[in-house]
Design an enzyme around this catalytic site. Structure first.
Site, mmCIF file in Angstrom:
data_model
loop_
_atom_site.group_PDB
_atom_site.id
_atom_site.type_symbol
_atom_site.label_atom_id
_atom_site.label_comp_id
_atom_site.label_asym_id
_atom_site.label_seq_id
_atom_site.Cartn_x
_atom_site.Cartn_y
_atom_site.Cartn_z
ATOM 1 N N GLU A 1 41.142 46.088 53.370
ATOM 2 C CA GLU A 1 40.480 45.320 52.297
ATOM 3 C C GLU A 1 38.974 45.226 52.556
ATOM 4 O O GLU A 1 38.162 45.422 51.646
ATOM 5 C CB GLU A 1 41.083 43.920 52.185
ATOM 6 N N CYS B 1 41.000 33.880 48.604
ATOM 7 C CA CYS B 1 41.986 33.758 47.530
ATOM 8 C C CYS B 1 42.567 32.332 47.501
ATOM 9 O O CYS B 1 42.853 31.752 48.550
ATOM 10 C CB CYS B 1 43.070 34.790 47.802
HETATM 11 S S1 SF4 Z 1 47.018 37.043 45.552
HETATM 12 FE FE1 SF4 Z 1 45.571 36.620 47.212
HETATM 13 S S2 SF4 Z 1 46.695 37.000 49.103
HETATM 14 FE FE2 SF4 Z 1 47.817 37.979 47.434
HETATM 15 S S3 SF4 Z 1 47.119 40.101 47.408
HETATM 16 FE FE3 SF4 Z 1 45.864 38.925 45.969
HETATM 17 S S4 SF4 Z 1 44.100 38.293 47.159
HETATM 18 FE FE4 SF4 Z 1 45.644 38.919 48.613
#
Ligand code: SF4
Length: 270
Positions: A140, A205
């Site tokens: 990422e 997130c």
């Molecule tokens: S919802 Fe959040 S934790 Fe899940 S893949 Fe997307 S960025 Fe990553």
């Protein structure tokens, strides 16, 4: 023993979305269709093994190029994982899709990760210094940093933030989606204090943030904590470290078979 299951446990929305798409592809598979993922779809060994059992293979960019050049005319589908990929690899895949009519690319990069690609792309230039709080070798982070122009760096801690030399450029600060929230708050405070022209984006997130907060709350009031998740998952590793700080009897397991049940005699809650 009282057992509490965290409300936020289970797949996050980004992974659920990718899982739903790959399930659809498997169920609607065309005759002779070959389905691949570029790297593992998610960081969870058990999940990835179950995909392999259904005939979905994880491949590298080099491998998919070789597969496409093997002379077979079968429909071939490649799924991009939730963590996203670099700008360069994305361009190469698009070029392959243009030159191979039977090849389809399905981008399952999580929208929250895509948002950071866009931030990096739209806010950086030769006058900026893009700083990403993330892990150097995480796909990422590599994907995000590839979208930034001008100077760029990945930092892994507050300490590294304080040692940066931004060469008088405008700082642009982001975080990988799964990073430690408390550490990022410290880094943001430092940037705000030192660089009045810094552009700071909250890119951890929400799901990660809520999970970390809930895990800390549970770890503080539990005698034993069990964190279930892939051993190569950055998200799970952060949760494990946060829980262990608050609860010394924390275990990180991938499956029930790994659970150690020699809990302390005084343990009443998990
Ligand atoms: S919802 Fe959040 S934790 Fe899940 S893949 Fe997307 S960025 Fe990553």
């Amino acid at each position: 023993m009282n057992i509490t299951v965290a409300k936020g446990s289970g797949f996050c929305p980004g992974v659920k979305r990718a899982d739903a798409e790959i399930t659809r592809l498997i169920n609607e598979r065309k005759l002779n269709e070959r389905i691949f993922t570029l790297g593992h779809l998610i960081h969870n060994r058990i999940y990835n093994e179950s995909l392999a059992a259904l005939g979905v293979r994880s491949v590298t960019l080099t491998e998919i190029k070789e597969i496409l050049d093997d002379g077979e005319e079968s429909p071939t589908t490649l799924v991009i994982r939730t963590h996203g990929i670099t700008k360069e690899i994305h361009s190469q895949l698009m070029a392959l899709a243009d030159s191979h009519p039977n090849f389809t690319v399905i981008d399952m990069t999580c929208p929250s990760v895509k948002r950071i690609h866009k931030i990096a792309d739209e806010n950086t230039n030769e006058c900026t210094y893009f700083v990403l709080f993330g892990s150097h070798d995480h796909p990422e982070s590599q994907g995000i940093i590839s979208y930034a122009y001008g100077k760029k760096a990945i930092i892994t801690s507050y300490k590294e933030a304080t040692a940066l030399d931004l060469e008088g450029k405008i700082p642009i600060l982001c975080s990988q989606t799964t990073q430690n929230l408390l550490e990022f708050i410290k880094i943001k405070k430092f940037f705000k204090k030192l660089y009045t022209n810094a552009k700071i984006f909250d890119t951890i997130c929400n799901v990660t943030e809520n999970r970390q907060n809930e895990a800390i709350r549970l770890a503080n009031k539990s005698d034993v904590m069990i964190v279930v998740g892939g051993k190569d998952s950055s998200n799970t590793e952060k949760l494990y470290k946060l829980c262990r700080e608050a609860c010394p009897h924390t275990q990180w397991i991938e499956s029930a078979a790994e659970l150690k049940t020699d809990f302390p005699d005084s343990a009443k809650s998990a």
